[in-house]
Design an enzyme around this catalytic site. Structure first.
Site, mmCIF file in Angstrom:
data_model
loop_
_atom_site.group_PDB
_atom_site.id
_atom_site.type_symbol
_atom_site.label_atom_id
_atom_site.label_comp_id
_atom_site.label_asym_id
_atom_site.label_seq_id
_atom_site.Cartn_x
_atom_site.Cartn_y
_atom_site.Cartn_z
ATOM 1 N N LYS A 9 5.650 -3.728 0.675
ATOM 2 C CA LYS A 9 4.718 -4.015 1.050
ATOM 3 C C LYS A 9 2.846 -3.206 0.338
ATOM 4 O O LYS A 9 3.102 -2.762 -0.126
ATOM 5 C CB LYS A 9 4.829 -3.144 2.371
ATOM 6 C CG LYS A 9 5.493 -2.447 2.221
ATOM 7 C CD LYS A 9 6.328 -2.066 3.264
ATOM 8 C CE LYS A 9 5.632 -0.420 3.817
ATOM 9 N NZ LYS A 9 6.390 0.773 5.147
ATOM 10 N N TYR A 54 -26.431 13.171 2.304
ATOM 11 C CA TYR A 54 -27.418 12.881 3.817
ATOM 12 C C TYR A 54 -26.582 13.641 4.477
ATOM 13 O O TYR A 54 -26.674 14.727 4.315
ATOM 14 C CB TYR A 54 -25.897 12.152 4.380
ATOM 15 C CG TYR A 54 -25.821 10.709 4.153
ATOM 16 C CD1 TYR A 54 -27.585 10.029 4.248
ATOM 17 C CD2 TYR A 54 -25.033 9.165 3.194
ATOM 18 C CE1 TYR A 54 -27.507 8.988 3.679
ATOM 19 C CE2 TYR A 54 -24.982 8.504 2.764
ATOM 20 C CZ TYR A 54 -26.586 8.001 2.861
ATOM 21 O OH TYR A 54 -27.050 6.414 2.733
HETATM 22 C C1 LIG Z 1 7.436 1.071 4.244
HETATM 23 C C2 LIG Z 1 9.152 1.454 4.993
HETATM 24 C C3 LIG Z 1 9.741 1.608 3.764
HETATM 25 C C4 LIG Z 1 10.027 2.558 2.654
HETATM 26 O O1 LIG Z 1 9.508 3.452 2.698
HETATM 27 P P1 LIG Z 1 8.663 4.531 1.488
HETATM 28 O O2 LIG Z 1 8.914 6.092 2.939
HETATM 29 O O3 LIG Z 1 8.257 4.436 1.103
HETATM 30 O O4 LIG Z 1 9.880 4.678 1.071
HETATM 31 C C5 LIG Z 1 11.150 1.317 4.256
HETATM 32 N N1 LIG Z 1 11.845 0.579 5.203
HETATM 33 C C6 LIG Z 1 10.557 -0.036 6.122
HETATM 34 C C7 LIG Z 1 11.364 -0.686 7.281
HETATM 35 C C8 LIG Z 1 8.828 0.883 5.341
HETATM 36 O O5 LIG Z 1 8.244 0.673 7.418
#
Ligand SMILES: *Cc1c(COP(=O)(O)O)cnc(C)c1O
Length: 352
Positions: free
Chosen positions: A35, A244
């Site tokens: 994702k 800044y």
């Molecule tokens: C993002 C996510 C994962 C992967 O998690 P990691 O900690 O990056 O391995 C797995 N299951 C769900 C439901 C997630 O949202």
């Protein structure tokens, strides 16, 4: 080199996937969570490399990410969407052959009405209170939902990155309680759960961050290196200030370098003061505030002006940088902006 260069080592990503795969039994499938553009590393590069490594199941958040991934990988692998079946997703799910992970009663109703023959999975809540059917909702619809033949039942652990947290065992017990005896493949573990041990693996693990070299997978091969060009080097006298609000004052005559990246490139303002970047093997402190596109470093102790500096590398990885900004490797990786040139090692082209 107009912008920084993010070197992404797909061989390391693939090796991390295989190493995590070896932690579970051969009968347990190892998927990949890709994702958010593969946590910022570039899903169109990462996913084909994982496919070539043997990965056949991928998890994204949204149906649209699923569509992009389908275009990248072709028809073979299974693609699951954590957001489930949202209003407006129906055509995309259908067209891209993406399996929504149904996580609420309205989603279940929507899915069974709109796409009655399209595969779906179910997400159950075991304690995180984020996504997933609650215990009483599941009790009410389990029979109906199971009759529609889900292809996966999953849940997500709240604290798997902390091995001593008591929550994981309690959430595991809840998952058993909700799913034992049903004849559907089950998945509970992301990276953290995969590391907790075989009782967390069930039929499929779905690691994300561990593939990309981040904690909690401490043994991961680092997958990203970030080099930034130096735009200008100059001298400043004692008493002159930098950046800044003039928050840093030279105590003695110094030589400074201005580097081409800032908080718009994911290098949070909170990294300074206290951050060192590397000119070859030599650490150089960031001085003054990090601005949107620029930061300034003290190079007084170098023999010559550097052309580039390294801010992320094998010995100072995403988690160290994240800790300096008061965040986690996940946020650091996904925040690395769109301006960097991305160079990939181990790229495969996937014909679809
Ligand atoms: C993002 C996510 C994962 C992967 O998690 P990691 O900690 O990056 O391995 C797995 N299951 C769900 C439901 C997630 O949202």
């Amino acid at each position: 080199m107009p912008t920084g260069t993010l070197h992404i080592d797909l061989e390391a990503v693939a090796a991390n996937w295989s190493a995590l795969d070896r932690l579970s039994a051969p009968a347990c499938e190892t998927a990949a969570t890709v994702k958010a553009d593969a946590y910022g590393l570039g899903v169109t590069q990462v996913a084909p490399r994982l496919f070539a490594q043997g990965c056949r199941a991928f998890f994204v958040a949204t149906a649209d990410e699923g569509l992009e991934l389908r275009r990248t990988l072709g028809p073979e692998p299974r693609i699951y969407a954590y957001y489930g079946h949202m209003p407006g997703d129906t055509l995309t799910l259908q067209r891209a052959d993406v399996v929504p992970l149904i996580c609420s009663l309205p989603q279940l109703e929507r899915h069974l009405e709109a796409l009655p023959r399209h595969p779906f999975g179910l997400a159950l809540d075991v304690g995180m209170n984020r996504l997933g059917l609650k215990r009483d909702e599941w009790a009410a619809v389990a029979e109906l939902a199971l009759r529609a033949r889900p292809v996966l039942v999953m849940a997500h652990l709240s604290s798997a990155d902390t091995p001593d947290a008591p929550h994981s065992a309690a959430e595991l017990a809840r998952f058993h309680d909700l799913t034992d005896g049903i004849d559907v493949p089950r998945s509970l573990a992301a990276t953290g759960g995969t590391l907790l041990g075989p009782e967390y693996h069930f039929d499929m693990t779905r690691p994300g961050i561990g593939l990309y070299g981040g904690l909690p997978y401490a043994a991961a091969d680092p997958a990203v290196t970030l080099d930034l060009p130096v735009i200008a080097c100059f001298d400043a006298a004692a008493g002159e200030t930098v950046g800044y609000n003039a928050t840093w004052t030279a105590a003695s005559p110094v030589r400074l370098a201005t580097v081409a990246a800032g908080y718009a490139d994911g290098l949070h303002r909170a990294l300074a003061p206290g951050l060192d970047v590397m000119a070859g093997p030599v650490p150089c402190p960031v001085v003054g505030r990090i601005s949107m596109d620029l930061m300034t470093i003290d190079i007084s102790h170098l023999d010559r002006d550097p052309e580039t500096i390294r801010i992320l590398g094998p010995n100072h990885g995403v988690d160290a940088l994240a800790a300096q900004a008061g965040t986690i490797g996940y946020e650091m990786l996904t925040g690395l902006g769109r301006r960097y040139a991305r160079q990939y090692r181990g790229s495969v082209s996937k014909k679809v």
